[in-house]
Design a protein around this motif. Structure first.
Motif, PDB file in Angstrom:
ATOM      1  N   ARG A  74      -5.999 -13.160  -0.285  1.00  0.00           N
ATOM      2  CA  ARG A  74      -6.011 -13.040   1.172  1.00  0.00           C
ATOM      3  C   ARG A  74      -7.374 -12.609   1.700  1.00  0.00           C
ATOM      4  N   LEU A  90     -10.610   3.898   0.580  1.00  0.00           N
ATOM      5  CA  LEU A  90      -9.631   4.385  -0.394  1.00  0.00           C
ATOM      6  C   LEU A  90     -10.101   5.743  -0.892  1.00  0.00           C
ATOM      7  N   SER A 109       0.834  -1.201   0.000  1.00  0.00           N
ATOM      8  CA  SER A 109       0.000   0.000   0.000  1.00  0.00           C
ATOM      9  C   SER A 109       0.866   1.247   0.000  1.00  0.00           C
ATOM     10  N   LEU A 128      -7.184   1.160   6.728  1.00  0.00           N
ATOM     11  CA  LEU A 128      -7.501  -0.269   6.701  1.00  0.00           C
ATOM     12  C   LEU A 128      -7.659  -0.781   8.120  1.00  0.00           C
TER      13      LEU A 128
HETATM   14  C1  LIG Z   1      -7.432  -6.102   2.487  1.00  0.00           C
HETATM   15  C2  LIG Z   1      -6.360  -5.715   1.515  1.00  0.00           C
HETATM   16  C3  LIG Z   1      -6.089  -4.378   1.298  1.00  0.00           C
HETATM   17  C4  LIG Z   1      -5.109  -3.997   0.381  1.00  0.00           C
HETATM   18  N1  LIG Z   1      -4.889  -2.676   0.156  1.00  0.00           N
HETATM   19  C5  LIG Z   1      -4.002  -2.303  -0.785  1.00  0.00           C
HETATM   20  C6  LIG Z   1      -3.810  -0.928  -1.101  1.00  0.00           C
HETATM   21  O1  LIG Z   1      -4.421  -0.018  -0.537  1.00  0.00           O
HETATM   22  N2  LIG Z   1      -2.896  -0.633  -2.079  1.00  0.00           N
HETATM   23  C7  LIG Z   1      -2.184  -1.584  -2.740  1.00  0.00           C
HETATM   24  O2  LIG Z   1      -1.393  -1.230  -3.608  1.00  0.00           O
HETATM   25  N3  LIG Z   1      -2.343  -2.887  -2.443  1.00  0.00           N
HETATM   26  C8  LIG Z   1      -3.225  -3.271  -1.495  1.00  0.00           C
HETATM   27  N4  LIG Z   1      -3.384  -4.601  -1.196  1.00  0.00           N
HETATM   28  C9  LIG Z   1      -2.466  -5.569  -1.822  1.00  0.00           C
HETATM   29  C10 LIG Z   1      -2.875  -5.887  -3.244  1.00  0.00           C
HETATM   30  O3  LIG Z   1      -3.886  -6.848  -3.248  1.00  0.00           O
HETATM   31  C11 LIG Z   1      -1.675  -6.442  -4.049  1.00  0.00           C
HETATM   32  O4  LIG Z   1      -1.119  -7.554  -3.376  1.00  0.00           O
HETATM   33  C12 LIG Z   1      -0.599  -5.409  -4.210  1.00  0.00           C
HETATM   34  O5  LIG Z   1      -1.139  -4.189  -4.624  1.00  0.00           O
HETATM   35  C13 LIG Z   1       0.434  -5.870  -5.223  1.00  0.00           C
HETATM   36  O6  LIG Z   1       1.419  -4.897  -5.279  1.00  0.00           O
HETATM   37  P1  LIG Z   1       2.788  -5.112  -6.038  1.00  0.00           P
HETATM   38  O7  LIG Z   1       2.436  -5.498  -7.433  1.00  0.00           O
HETATM   39  O8  LIG Z   1       3.470  -3.814  -5.933  1.00  0.00           O
HETATM   40  O9  LIG Z   1       3.500  -6.213  -5.277  1.00  0.00           O
HETATM   41  C14 LIG Z   1      -4.365  -4.990  -0.304  1.00  0.00           C
HETATM   42  C15 LIG Z   1      -4.660  -6.341  -0.074  1.00  0.00           C
HETATM   43  C16 LIG Z   1      -5.636  -6.715   0.830  1.00  0.00           C
HETATM   44  C17 LIG Z   1      -5.909  -8.168   1.066  1.00  0.00           C
END
Ligand SMILES: Cc1cc2nc3c(=O)[nH]c(=O)nc-3n(C[C@H](O)[C@H](O)[C@H](O)COP(=O)(O)O)c2cc1C
Length: 144
Positions: free
Chosen positions: A76, A57, A33, A46
């Motif tokens: 997840r 968001l 995030s 969150l």
């Molecule tokens: C409940 C929850 C909230 C999430 N919130 C965010 C978020 O606000 N921003 C984000 O980029 N990824 C968030 N993720 C993670 C994304 O699902 C994803 O794994 C991630 O954006 C991948 O990033 P990357 O490609 O930089 O590794 C969240 C995941 C979960 C399960």
């Protein structure tokens, strides 16, 4: 207009069943995030309990959409339901890439009640309730 701000509020079912893994997965989510939201000008908050996640968001429409599409595919959690997607005049979580409302006894209790009442039925819930709860804890939210 491009500079218009929106706020999306959703809840989902927490699929992280392994307690030992929970902290690790939460840090991973917060890391991602921080990395992605800052660049996308998305801010928010969150919170979670063992049953569900709730997230707010805020940001430009297209950036929220991109971010949310990615989030929805994350194994997840599941049963993602949008509670609100509204235009807003100002950000509430402007200082946070993703404010994390950690757990303490009071919050766990409050959120547990929440969860019980909703049974993950979005109809019982509305975005404002989630939003207010997160707002209430904003002061205590940990900066990531
Ligand atoms: C409940 C929850 C909230 C999430 N919130 C965010 C978020 O606000 N921003 C984000 O980029 N990824 C968030 N993720 C993670 C994304 O699902 C994803 O794994 C991630 O954006 C991948 O990033 P990357 O490609 O930089 O590794 C969240 C995941 C979960 C399960």
């Amino acid at each position: 207009m491009d500079n218009m701000l929106y706020r999306l509020v959703y809840m989902s079912r927490n699929n992280i069943t392994d307690d030992d893994k929970l902290q690790e997965e939460i840090s991973d989510i917060l890391d991602a995030s921080q990395r992605n939201n800052r660049q996308a000008e998305v801010t928010g908050a969150l919170m979670f309990n063992t049953g569900c996640f709730a997230q707010v968001l805020e940001g430009p429409h297209d950036k929220i959409q991109d971010t949310f599409e990615r989030i929805q595919c994350d194994p997840r959690h599941s049963h993602v339901s949008v509670l609100a997607f509204d235009r807003i005049d100002a950000r509430l979580f402007s200082d946070w890439d993703m404010a994390f409302v950690g757990q303490n006894a009071q919050r766990i209790e409050q959120f547990a009640r929440f969860n019980e009442k909703s049974g993950f039925d979005a109809a019982v819930f509305d975005g404002d309730t989630v939003y207010q709860l997160l707002r209430m804890h904003l002061e205590e939210a940990e900066r990531v």
